[in-house]
Each structure stands twice: as structure tokens, then as C-alpha cells.
Design a protein around this motif. Sequence first.
Motif, mmCIF file in Angstrom:
data_model
loop_
_atom_site.group_PDB
_atom_site.id
_atom_site.type_symbol
_atom_site.label_atom_id
_atom_site.label_comp_id
_atom_site.label_asym_id
_atom_site.label_seq_id
_atom_site.Cartn_x
_atom_site.Cartn_y
_atom_site.Cartn_z
ATOM 1 N N GLN A 11 0.708 -1.167 0.008
ATOM 2 C CA GLN A 11 -0.104 0.088 0.171
ATOM 3 C C GLN A 11 0.792 1.133 0.107
ATOM 4 N N LYS A 12 2.027 1.351 0.805
ATOM 5 C CA LYS A 12 2.966 2.420 1.029
ATOM 6 C C LYS A 12 3.682 2.492 -0.515
ATOM 7 N N VAL A 13 3.957 1.569 -0.971
ATOM 8 C CA VAL A 13 4.388 1.684 -2.411
ATOM 9 C C VAL A 13 3.644 2.239 -3.600
ATOM 10 N N GLN A 14 2.368 1.749 -3.457
ATOM 11 C CA GLN A 14 1.273 2.220 -4.431
ATOM 12 C C GLN A 14 0.988 3.982 -4.083
ATOM 13 N N MET A 19 1.804 9.548 -5.473
ATOM 14 C CA MET A 19 2.208 10.829 -5.307
ATOM 15 C C MET A 19 3.433 11.659 -6.055
ATOM 16 N N LEU A 20 3.977 10.662 -6.732
ATOM 17 C CA LEU A 20 5.178 11.167 -7.556
ATOM 18 C C LEU A 20 4.749 11.258 -9.052
ATOM 19 N N GLY A 21 3.709 10.533 -9.405
ATOM 20 C CA GLY A 21 3.231 10.551 -10.686
ATOM 21 C C GLY A 21 3.963 9.960 -11.851
ATOM 22 N N PHE A 22 3.873 10.361 -13.117
ATOM 23 C CA PHE A 22 4.670 9.796 -14.307
ATOM 24 C C PHE A 22 5.998 10.212 -14.069
ATOM 25 N N GLY A 23 6.866 9.463 -14.777
ATOM 26 C CA GLY A 23 8.334 9.609 -14.704
ATOM 27 C C GLY A 23 9.110 8.744 -13.982
ATOM 28 N N PRO A 24 10.426 8.822 -13.948
ATOM 29 C CA PRO A 24 11.349 7.684 -13.261
ATOM 30 C C PRO A 24 10.910 7.989 -11.614
ATOM 31 N N LEU A 25 10.895 6.953 -11.061
ATOM 32 C CA LEU A 25 10.771 7.006 -9.680
ATOM 33 C C LEU A 25 12.002 6.835 -8.950
ATOM 34 N N VAL A 145 18.642 2.330 -3.767
ATOM 35 C CA VAL A 145 19.783 1.401 -4.603
ATOM 36 C C VAL A 145 21.078 2.568 -4.288
ATOM 37 N N THR A 146 22.135 1.965 -3.966
ATOM 38 C CA THR A 146 23.586 2.715 -4.034
ATOM 39 C C THR A 146 24.463 1.655 -4.236
ATOM 40 N N ARG A 147 25.826 2.160 -4.723
ATOM 41 C CA ARG A 147 26.956 1.469 -4.847
ATOM 42 C C ARG A 147 27.639 1.495 -3.469
ATOM 43 N N GLU A 175 17.315 3.934 10.295
ATOM 44 C CA GLU A 175 16.148 4.340 9.347
ATOM 45 C C GLU A 175 16.582 4.923 8.276
ATOM 46 N N LEU A 176 16.081 4.364 7.109
ATOM 47 C CA LEU A 176 16.427 5.060 5.839
ATOM 48 C C LEU A 176 15.572 6.402 5.632
ATOM 49 N N VAL A 177 15.877 7.547 5.101
ATOM 50 C CA VAL A 177 15.277 8.529 4.804
ATOM 51 C C VAL A 177 13.897 8.507 3.925
ATOM 52 N N ALA A 178 13.462 9.660 3.940
ATOM 53 C CA ALA A 178 11.871 9.517 3.255
ATOM 54 C C ALA A 178 12.187 9.535 1.724
ATOM 55 N N ILE A 179 11.372 8.946 0.854
ATOM 56 C CA ILE A 179 11.548 9.010 -0.635
ATOM 57 C C ILE A 179 11.183 10.501 -0.865
#
Length: 224
Positions: A11-14, A19-25, A145-147, A175-179
Amino acid sequence: RYCGQRSFVAQKVQQASAMLGFGPLPFQVGAYTRLIGASRQLAGALDKDAGEGHFLHGSRPEYLLQILDSGLNARVASLGGAFGVGVYLAEDVEKIDQYATPDSGSDPGLEDLHARLFRPGGHCHPNEDIFYCIIVRAVLGASVVTRGMSRTAIKSHFDADDESKQIFVDKDRRELVAIPGTKPPIRYHSLIVEKGKAVKRFREFVVMDGTNCYAEYLVAYKRV
């Protein structure tokens, strides 16, 4: 509990995607791993919306009973983990074998474990060193995602390839940061470390919340 958490993450992913709409996420949902072929032969379909997959986790035998009873617990994970405090997973048995220690069959303190795993008429301990691998069903959700990560005198734990990309909320690395762009903020659920900088041979997957992991199978193996 795991099934409820899986639905919550999906649900959170959706919500983040809407919220971010079209384009690269700015996140990845799930990961295509080397285990995908074997995973398809296991019972129970994976939830792609939650980024669910099968992964490997190596363990010392003295920890197994607690894991099998209560699950993988990120809260008691080592503070010294290279990529934060969480449940570390892998797709390569060579990677998890680095963390597995032997069970010779006569080690003191493992009597309860042996009583549950090895019974008359069932599996028998071979009386030589064996090692344990847990096959984990895990929800990656929205992954950053990171290297690798870098730090400076005034800033810490940012992406090694992009100094503007912060990975963790603070120096505790729990805790990871917010998207970026999500309001109200939705935090990343997991960290995928790709090969190239910090890791050279094996990718690593770090799930920050242990309830997003389910220890589904236990495999005993020998080194050859």
C-alpha cells in the motif's frame, strides 16, 4: 504478522507512486535475483507490488532456535554493519557462508536445536560439520539503490555516486530517509547495495524492519 506487513508495504509503495506521478521513480520495487528460478518452484506466489522475493541468510547454529521461533530481528542486529542496522540478505550462498559457523553434532549448547531438527525416523545429524542457511521470504518494498556510502567532516552516509542523495536519517543508521517528493513522507523500506564500489563480488540487501522478513525454510549443508 508478516502477511499484514506485506500488504501494508504494498500500500505504501502504491501511495508513493501515486504521489510522484509519471516519470522515473526515485526507488526500485523488488529485485531480480539469481534465485528467481528456484523461487518459482517454491510454494506461494510472490507479491510483486510489495517487492517480495526469496533471499538467503547465514546464521550461527546457536541463534537458530530464536530465529525460527521469533523471526529475524533487526533491533538486535549488529551496530557495526557496513550498511546500517538491519537484516542482511543475499542471493549468493558464497556470501552467506561467510557468516555461517559449523555445527559438528557434539557442540555444547545445541541440544535443544538438535532435538527439534534431528529425530528418530527423520533426519539425522551426519556427525560432521554442517552449516545452516535460512531461505527468507522478504518484502523489499521501495528500495534505495546504492553502490556504497561516503562521509565527510560535516555530512555522513550519503551516496558514493551522488553527494546530494542522503541514505540514512542519522548517524545511528537504523532508518532510511524518506522518498523524495512524498508528502506526508514515506520512508524507503530497504537498501540494495549493487556491485562496483563498496562491494565487489556479491550484492547485498538490507531490510530495516525485521517484520518484513519471514524465515520460510531452513537448509543444512556441508562445505566441499
